[in-house]
Design a protein around this motif. Structure first.
Motif, PDB file in Angstrom:
ATOM      1  N   GLN A  56       0.824  -1.207   0.000  1.00 27.31           N
ATOM      2  CA  GLN A  56       0.000   0.000   0.000  1.00 27.31           C
ATOM      3  C   GLN A  56       0.861   1.262   0.000  1.00 27.31           C
ATOM      4  O   GLN A  56       0.584   2.211  -0.738  1.00 27.31           O
ATOM      5  N   LEU A  57       1.914   1.271   0.813  1.00 27.80           N
ATOM      6  CA  LEU A  57       2.806   2.420   0.829  1.00 27.80           C
ATOM      7  C   LEU A  57       3.500   2.571  -0.524  1.00 27.80           C
ATOM      8  O   LEU A  57       3.615   3.679  -1.044  1.00 27.80           O
ATOM      9  N   GLY A  58       3.921   1.473  -1.108  1.00 26.21           N
ATOM     10  CA  GLY A  58       4.542   1.517  -2.432  1.00 26.21           C
ATOM     11  C   GLY A  58       3.618   2.125  -3.470  1.00 26.21           C
ATOM     12  O   GLY A  58       4.044   2.931  -4.303  1.00 26.21           O
ATOM     13  N   GLN A  59       2.336   1.783  -3.410  1.00 21.77           N
ATOM     14  CA  GLN A  59       1.360   2.350  -4.347  1.00 21.77           C
ATOM     15  C   GLN A  59       1.224   3.857  -4.142  1.00 21.77           C
ATOM     16  O   GLN A  59       1.141   4.615  -5.115  1.00 21.77           O
ATOM     17  N   LEU A  60       1.210   4.293  -2.876  1.00 31.52           N
ATOM     18  CA  LEU A  60       1.111   5.730  -2.593  1.00 31.52           C
ATOM     19  C   LEU A  60       2.327   6.499  -3.100  1.00 31.52           C
ATOM     20  O   LEU A  60       2.205   7.637  -3.547  1.00 31.52           O
ATOM     21  N   VAL A  61       3.486   5.857  -3.037  1.00 34.40           N
ATOM     22  CA  VAL A  61       4.737   6.507  -3.432  1.00 34.40           C
ATOM     23  C   VAL A  61       5.000   6.352  -4.923  1.00 34.40           C
ATOM     24  O   VAL A  61       5.667   7.185  -5.536  1.00 34.40           O
ATOM     25  N   GLY A  62       4.467   5.288  -5.508  1.00 39.14           N
ATOM     26  CA  GLY A  62       4.716   5.022  -6.923  1.00 39.14           C
ATOM     27  C   GLY A  62       5.906   4.111  -7.149  1.00 39.14           C
ATOM     28  O   GLY A  62       6.591   4.201  -8.166  1.00 39.14           O
ATOM     29  N   VAL A  63       6.151   3.224  -6.164  1.00 39.28           N
ATOM     30  CA  VAL A  63       7.250   2.253  -6.289  1.00 39.28           C
ATOM     31  C   VAL A  63       6.709   0.878  -5.948  1.00 39.28           C
ATOM     32  O   VAL A  63       5.612   0.732  -5.420  1.00 39.28           O
TER      33      VAL A  63
END
Length: 108
Positions: A56-63
């Protein structure tokens, strides 16, 4: 019977003795790895407090999730841009403190 006084050492003295003097390659590498480890732990703690998965954090950051995992485990050097994006996604403030030739500079 005489007692022998135990010598105590400061953390700084121990680092100098076992890791290397300040400014040496070995000490610089140690200090860098320590900072990256602390940064990774801060990211993980903030992510968990927000009840986010790495994905989920990766999706928010774009990674990818794997990059978040590498950041948290300090196996990857991150760019400042990525670090800023991660903390922005976590809605967390980040401050940089820089010392330039005995002058303290604070970036907020």
């Amino acid at each position: 019977m005489a007692t022998k006084a135990i010598k105590s050492y400061s953390l700084s003295e121990m680092k100098d003795k076992y890791i290397g003097q300040v400014g040496s390659t070995e000490r610089d590498e140690y200090e860098y790895e320590l900072r990256m480890d602390v940064l990774g732990r801060m990211i993980k703690t903030a992510r968990q407090e927000r009840n986010l998965t790495q994905e989920q954090l990766g999706q928010l950051v774009g990674v990818q999730k794997s990059q978040i995992s590498k950041l948290e485990s300090s196996t990857n050097s991150a760019t400042i841009d990525t670090i800023l994006k991660v903390f922005k996604a976590l809605k967390a403030d980040i401050h940089f403190n820089v010392t330039l030739e005995n002058q303290y500079v604070k970036l907020a």
